[in-house]
Design a protein around this motif. Structure first.
Motif, PDB file in Angstrom:
ATOM      1  N   GLU A   1       2.927 -11.593  -1.781  1.00  0.00           N
ATOM      2  CA  GLU A   1       1.821 -11.130  -0.940  1.00  0.00           C
ATOM      3  C   GLU A   1       1.654 -11.996   0.298  1.00  0.00           C
ATOM      4  O   GLU A   1       0.878 -11.674   1.179  1.00  0.00           O
TER       5      GLU A   1
ATOM      6  N   ASP B   1       8.057  -6.177  -2.358  1.00  0.00           N
ATOM      7  CA  ASP B   1       8.139  -6.118  -3.821  1.00  0.00           C
ATOM      8  C   ASP B   1       9.492  -5.606  -4.306  1.00  0.00           C
ATOM      9  O   ASP B   1      10.052  -6.129  -5.255  1.00  0.00           O
TER      10      ASP B   1
ATOM     11  N   MET C   1       3.213   1.473  -1.586  1.00  0.00           N
ATOM     12  CA  MET C   1       2.600   0.353  -2.307  1.00  0.00           C
ATOM     13  C   MET C   1       1.653   0.871  -3.383  1.00  0.00           C
ATOM     14  O   MET C   1       1.626   0.350  -4.495  1.00  0.00           O
ATOM     15  N   THR C   2       0.895   1.910  -3.048  1.00  0.00           N
ATOM     16  CA  THR C   2      -0.045   2.460  -4.026  1.00  0.00           C
ATOM     17  C   THR C   2       0.701   3.153  -5.168  1.00  0.00           C
ATOM     18  O   THR C   2       0.456   2.886  -6.340  1.00  0.00           O
TER      19      THR C   2
ATOM     20  N   HIS D   1       3.908   0.565  -6.598  1.00  0.00           N
ATOM     21  CA  HIS D   1       3.558  -0.764  -7.107  1.00  0.00           C
ATOM     22  C   HIS D   1       2.109  -0.856  -7.564  1.00  0.00           C
ATOM     23  O   HIS D   1       1.670  -1.911  -8.024  1.00  0.00           O
ATOM     24  N   GLY D   2       1.388   0.239  -7.412  1.00  0.00           N
ATOM     25  CA  GLY D   2       0.014   0.278  -7.935  1.00  0.00           C
ATOM     26  C   GLY D   2      -0.895  -0.792  -7.354  1.00  0.00           C
ATOM     27  O   GLY D   2      -1.744  -1.331  -8.043  1.00  0.00           O
ATOM     28  N   ARG D   3      -0.698  -1.104  -6.087  1.00  0.00           N
ATOM     29  CA  ARG D   3      -1.604  -2.078  -5.481  1.00  0.00           C
ATOM     30  C   ARG D   3      -1.921  -1.707  -4.038  1.00  0.00           C
ATOM     31  O   ARG D   3      -1.174  -0.953  -3.399  1.00  0.00           O
ATOM     32  N   ALA D   4      -3.045  -2.242  -3.587  1.00  0.00           N
ATOM     33  CA  ALA D   4      -3.398  -2.040  -2.188  1.00  0.00           C
ATOM     34  C   ALA D   4      -2.582  -3.003  -1.338  1.00  0.00           C
ATOM     35  O   ALA D   4      -1.966  -3.930  -1.864  1.00  0.00           O
TER      36      ALA D   4
ATOM     37  N   SER E   1      -1.742  -6.125   0.840  1.00  0.00           N
ATOM     38  CA  SER E   1      -2.307  -7.467   0.905  1.00  0.00           C
ATOM     39  C   SER E   1      -2.916  -7.673   2.294  1.00  0.00           C
ATOM     40  O   SER E   1      -2.686  -6.889   3.207  1.00  0.00           O
TER      41      SER E   1
END
Ligand SMILES: [Zn+2]
Length: 178
Positions: A112, A128, A152-153, A156-159, A161
């Motif tokens: 990140e 990632d 990313m969403t 990788h299931g994330r917002a 950085s």
């Protein structure tokens, strides 16, 4: 419920060292020791205003350094973009070498804290999984910035950085990807 039960007294013993230290601090605040203990230590602690001292100063130092690096990278990107906007051409590679932030952090940098923008090839790379987002015109460039966020969403299931978000926000169109 009686008064005593609702307002129970606390009682404990302090050793000589802590007792005299407490008395000294209370005297400095011009308060009785018990009041000092309650108002300056216990109440703030229970209210979450007394923060425990970090055990490892090194960790604190490292996060400060990492923050410095992120700030420097953002400044650098802004500068590059301003140059592009002003002169309509990317910074020369010689100038890039001089201006690029040189703050060194540890090798085990977490993803990140890595910029997703690959400036050499003018494309975005997922930090990632390494997948690339490139473009051949301004429309695709806009799309790909959006695709990256979706990736990313979904993948990788994330917002994004803080750094990724700043990089995308500050990234202006500077031609096609290589
Ligand atoms: Zn990915």
């Amino acid at each position: 419920m009686g008064y005593d039960k609702r307002n129970p007294p606390f009682c404990f013993r302090l050793g000589e060292y802590r007792h005299s230290k407490l008395n000294r601090l209370a005297a400095l605040s011009k308060m009785p020791a018990v009041e000092f203990l309650r108002q300056k230590i216990l109440d703030p602690y229970l209210a979450g205003d007394l923060i425990e001292k970090p055990k490892d100063n090194l960790i604190l130092e490292m996060s400060k350094l990492k923050l410095e690096k992120i700030k420097a990278e953002i400044e650098y990107l802004k500068l590059k973009n301003r140059y592009m906007e002003t002169f309509g051409t990317p910074l020369s590679s010689a100038a890039t070498r001089i201006l690029k932030p040189q703050i060194i952090t540890t090798p085990q940098q977490t993803t990140e804290l890595m910029s997703p923008y690959d400036e050499k090839n003018n494309r975005i790379q997922c930090t990632d999984c390494g997948i690339l987002f490139s473009w051949s015109d301004r429309n695709e460039w806009l799309q790909q910035k959006h695709e990256f966020e979706l990736h990313m969403t979904n993948k990788h299931g994330r917002a994004l950085s803080y750094l990724e978000k700043s990089v995308l926000t500050d990234l202006s169109f500077s031609g096609v990807s290589l």
